[in-house]
Motif scaffolding. Structure first.
Motif, mmCIF file in Angstrom:
data_model
loop_
_atom_site.group_PDB
_atom_site.id
_atom_site.type_symbol
_atom_site.label_atom_id
_atom_site.label_comp_id
_atom_site.label_asym_id
_atom_site.label_seq_id
_atom_site.Cartn_x
_atom_site.Cartn_y
_atom_site.Cartn_z
ATOM 1 N N ILE A 70 0.840 -1.198 0.000
ATOM 2 C CA ILE A 70 0.000 0.000 0.000
ATOM 3 C C ILE A 70 0.880 1.256 0.000
ATOM 4 N N THR A 71 0.680 2.116 -0.985
ATOM 5 C CA THR A 71 1.393 3.381 -1.068
ATOM 6 C C THR A 71 0.649 4.424 -0.248
ATOM 7 N N PRO A 72 1.268 4.944 0.819
ATOM 8 C CA PRO A 72 0.530 5.859 1.685
ATOM 9 C C PRO A 72 0.617 7.306 1.234
ATOM 10 N N GLY A 73 -0.449 8.047 1.437
ATOM 11 C CA GLY A 73 -0.378 9.498 1.379
ATOM 12 C C GLY A 73 0.334 9.994 2.628
ATOM 13 N N SER A 74 0.555 11.312 2.701
ATOM 14 C CA SER A 74 1.294 11.888 3.828
ATOM 15 C C SER A 74 0.577 11.663 5.155
ATOM 16 N N ALA A 75 -0.754 11.778 5.143
ATOM 17 C CA ALA A 75 -1.487 11.668 6.408
ATOM 18 C C ALA A 75 -1.384 10.260 6.996
ATOM 19 N N PRO A 76 -1.768 9.210 6.258
ATOM 20 C CA PRO A 76 -1.627 7.874 6.864
ATOM 21 C C PRO A 76 -0.188 7.534 7.222
ATOM 22 N N ARG A 93 -8.645 15.637 2.843
ATOM 23 C CA ARG A 93 -7.681 16.602 2.318
ATOM 24 C C ARG A 93 -8.002 18.025 2.737
ATOM 25 N N ILE B 10 -9.164 -1.960 1.391
ATOM 26 C CA ILE B 10 -8.414 -0.809 0.899
ATOM 27 C C ILE B 10 -8.148 -0.957 -0.592
ATOM 28 N N ILE B 14 -8.425 1.375 -4.204
ATOM 29 C CA ILE B 14 -7.280 2.008 -4.871
ATOM 30 C C ILE B 14 -6.780 1.243 -6.094
ATOM 31 N N LEU B 400 -1.912 -0.065 -8.186
ATOM 32 C CA LEU B 400 -2.542 0.501 -6.988
ATOM 33 C C LEU B 400 -2.211 1.986 -6.903
ATOM 34 N N LYS B 402 -2.485 5.732 -4.639
ATOM 35 C CA LYS B 402 -2.125 6.103 -3.274
ATOM 36 C C LYS B 402 -3.307 5.963 -2.323
ATOM 37 N N PHE B 403 -3.011 5.576 -1.088
ATOM 38 C CA PHE B 403 -4.039 5.497 -0.048
ATOM 39 C C PHE B 403 -3.947 6.731 0.844
ATOM 40 N N GLY B 404 -5.027 7.485 0.904
ATOM 41 C CA GLY B 404 -5.071 8.627 1.822
ATOM 42 C C GLY B 404 -4.395 9.863 1.255
ATOM 43 N N ALA B 405 -4.724 11.009 1.861
ATOM 44 C CA ALA B 405 -4.199 12.280 1.344
ATOM 45 C C ALA B 405 -2.734 12.451 1.725
#
Lengths: 405, 405
Positions: A70-76, A93, B10, B14, B400, B402-405
């Motif tokens: 899973i590629t995370p955004g900055s928040a997660p 966001r 998830i 995505i 996949l 990105k997950f989340g902002a």
């Protein structure tokens, strides 16, 4: 109240306040991929003697911010490092941007992330970022929009930077569930905002009205002649780090988003400069007053997004030159981690696990004596979820009592 | 609808469809145990240069199909590799057999796995498999049973192979919860089937009636003079791999059970031959038409069950000789894994974690350069749940977002 991880529930019970100090350094986008010519990643290429020495004295591993793949955004990515379950603690966001610029959110406020964009004569989006307008322009145009009056609600418009602004909708009867206007593509018109359930009808109407007014107001401000909104969201209610860990936590971060994230989990955000040196200076100046520091190092991520392998190498080396300043402070626990990988080869965030280094007097060192992806792969922390970083840091600071009789 | 893993939830959000291709090779019973004389496992004994080379370019680890210490059956072992939680997605043996032979199951159907067995004059089971009767006999006897009439319900009897058949009960008012008649032992009589709750009373009655009739019909067909039933079950409703991963998946498997498993998760099952070479040929011929291939290699498991260490070594070598055919196709992601270990030394499935090799351009290779249990133990994938194989494969295929902002 959104719940944290199972570990958080336990830690809340066993955490104690003590004078020991934890410094958590998050190098944004820390992990990389090998350069095709050398077979070495950015971190493996960099000359980082101080980090290597700390790795030798510490314990290392590879952490998955959300889950493998899973590629995370900055928040997660950050929430996981702070010990919050990144899958259950979702932050929109809009809220993230609003908190990041210090906007004083009230209960019920709904925030959206806005872009100034460029549309052509047919109304099709031709640049989603309006050529990244200068910050001064962003401020001026945001002010123009903020002065507009929408029926029934107040829409606050605040500049973020370049093409980015935040729109906060405040009023009675607003519900969150509306679609975005940002088509995420060029060559198509902005999408009308629609209610995803009947309660959200009012927000959809006022948001579309706001956009229509903005189009009129901005008509003469090419290339910033239109707006796009997305990520309508409300504040999550996260238990604070003080509540969970009994810490007095401070954040040192030059970018709004990370300051905002730190506020959401109850950290005090310290004023600081924009360079790595200034951030370390802020740490030094405030060292006596807190027992937990989150220090955020942004530029490695930017360089990764730009696909600039060499700049990432330089940034790691620059960071390393600042490490002696930190070591001199002699914190009880030092953690160096990333919120996600941003390999220059992929020009974006990626799913690859991030190197983690934990140093304390009590860490039981492993045999790793280099700080790199491949070295951390054989570290004694193993491959582990990033949500375990805080429990490990707390334990190594002797801030956790025994669990169970 | 049975839910999948958290990651599946998830990933559903995505996953994107793209032209990149994933080939997942499952070598049934891949993991082994060291030979007492050499200290080397089957895989460590085999000469497998192509797999070793791929391991050197890829990333390796050891996966637990269900959990450490748990020996998986074929269904949980495969479901985990397909990304389904093997503990929550339970597939009964009866359903598995029925789907595996292509039986057209209707909603409400209850399927049981049947054995032709041998009973002596006192009615005691003396061979649970009736000497593994030839397939032709299995077909003929199944036909005899299928023609019997049971009150109130229709019982379909279909041959599988050797001593194995499927009985499908179709009718009003049938509930699932009945005990097996198979005592799993010799020297004792078949057990009467009993209802485990009041609703299942009718099924218990008709199943016992079916068994009584079968005993009469088969009386003159020694050694196949009786039947044993077990694993009464109904179809689970699993979300398809297309639904979760947005893939167009195809299965290449010569054994019915694995074709059946693939169908349950929505794969298209391609006709193929019985040898490894024929399976690779099928892959090649259909390569353009799908973006995900599950290739199942059965004989290593059979050899393990037979306790034949050397045959397992040969099968691994035979498989390795076929690898260049696969490499030539240049898939974006290749995964080589097992559904469970079947060490020759244990003559059966075991709980030992299975070696996993993942190759892609983006995999961030580790230092492993041999494909074996001991080499994989130091791989950068670490020791991980097999349910993470699909998320990792999807990420490495850049499927996949990105997950989340």
């Amino acid at each position: 109240m959104i719940e944290g991880t199972t570990s958080q529930e336990i830690i809340k019970e066993i955490a104690i306040s003590s004078p020991s100090k934890i410094v958590l350094i998050v190098i944004d986008g820390l992990g990389g991929l090998p350069h095709p010519e050398t077979g070495k990643t950015e971190l493996e290429t960099a000359n980082i003697p101080n980090l290597d020495q700390l790795a030798a004295k510490g314990i290392c591993g590879l952490a998955d911010p959300v889950a493998p793949g899973i590629t995370p955004g900055s928040a997660p990515g950050h929430l996981a490092l702070f010990g919050y379950d990144p899958v259950r603690c979702i932050i929109g966001r809009g809220i993230l941007e609003a908190v990041g610029i210090g906007f004083d959110l009230q209960p019920g406020d709904i925030a959206a992330r806005g872009n100034f964009c460029t549309i052509d004569k047919r109304g099709l989006v031709i640049d989603r970022r309006a050529g990244r307008v200068p910050n001064e322009k962003c401020v001026a145009l945001s002010k123009l929009l903020d002065e507009q009056v929408i029926r029934q609600v107040r829409v606050f418009v605040s500049p973020v930077r370049e093409h980015r602004f935040v729109a906060v909708f405040r009023g009675e009867g607003l519900a969150l569930e509306v679609s975005d206007s940002d088509p995420l593509l060029t060559g198509v018109p902005p999408k009308p905002i629609s209610a995803l359930n009947p309660e959200a009808g009012k927000l959809a109407i006022v948001a579309n009205e706001f956009i229509a007014q903005a189009k009129t107001v901005l008509a003469k401000h090419y290339p910033a002649n239109m707006v796009l909104l997305r990520g309508f969201s409300q504040s999550p209610h996260l238990p604070s780090m003080t509540e969970i860990y009994k810490l007095k936590p401070a954040a040192i971060a030059s970018y709004p988003m990370y300051r905002g994230l730190a506020k959401l989990v109850g950290m005090e955000v310290l004023p600081t400069g924009t360079t790595i040196e200034e951030e370390f200076q802020t740490l030094k100046q405030n060292y006596a007053d807190y027992d937990f520091f989150f220090l955020h190092i942004k530029p490695a991520d930017n360089a990764g997004e730009d696909g600039d392998f060499d700049r990432r190498v330089e940034i790691f080396e620059q960071f390393d030159r600042n490490m002696p300043e930190l070591i001199k402070l002699n914190p009880d626990v030092i953690v160096v981690a990333g919120d996600h990988s941003t390999p220059a080869m992929l020009k974006g965030h990626s799913w690859h696990p991030v190197p983690v280094l934990l140093y304390s007097r009590w860490c039981r060192p492993d045999r790793v004596n280099k700080f790199s992806e491949s070295a951390c792969a054989s570290g004694a922390l193993g491959r582990f979820p990033a949500t375990q970083v805080m429990p490990l840091a707390m334990a190594n600071a002797l801030k956790l009592t025994k669990f169970g009789a």
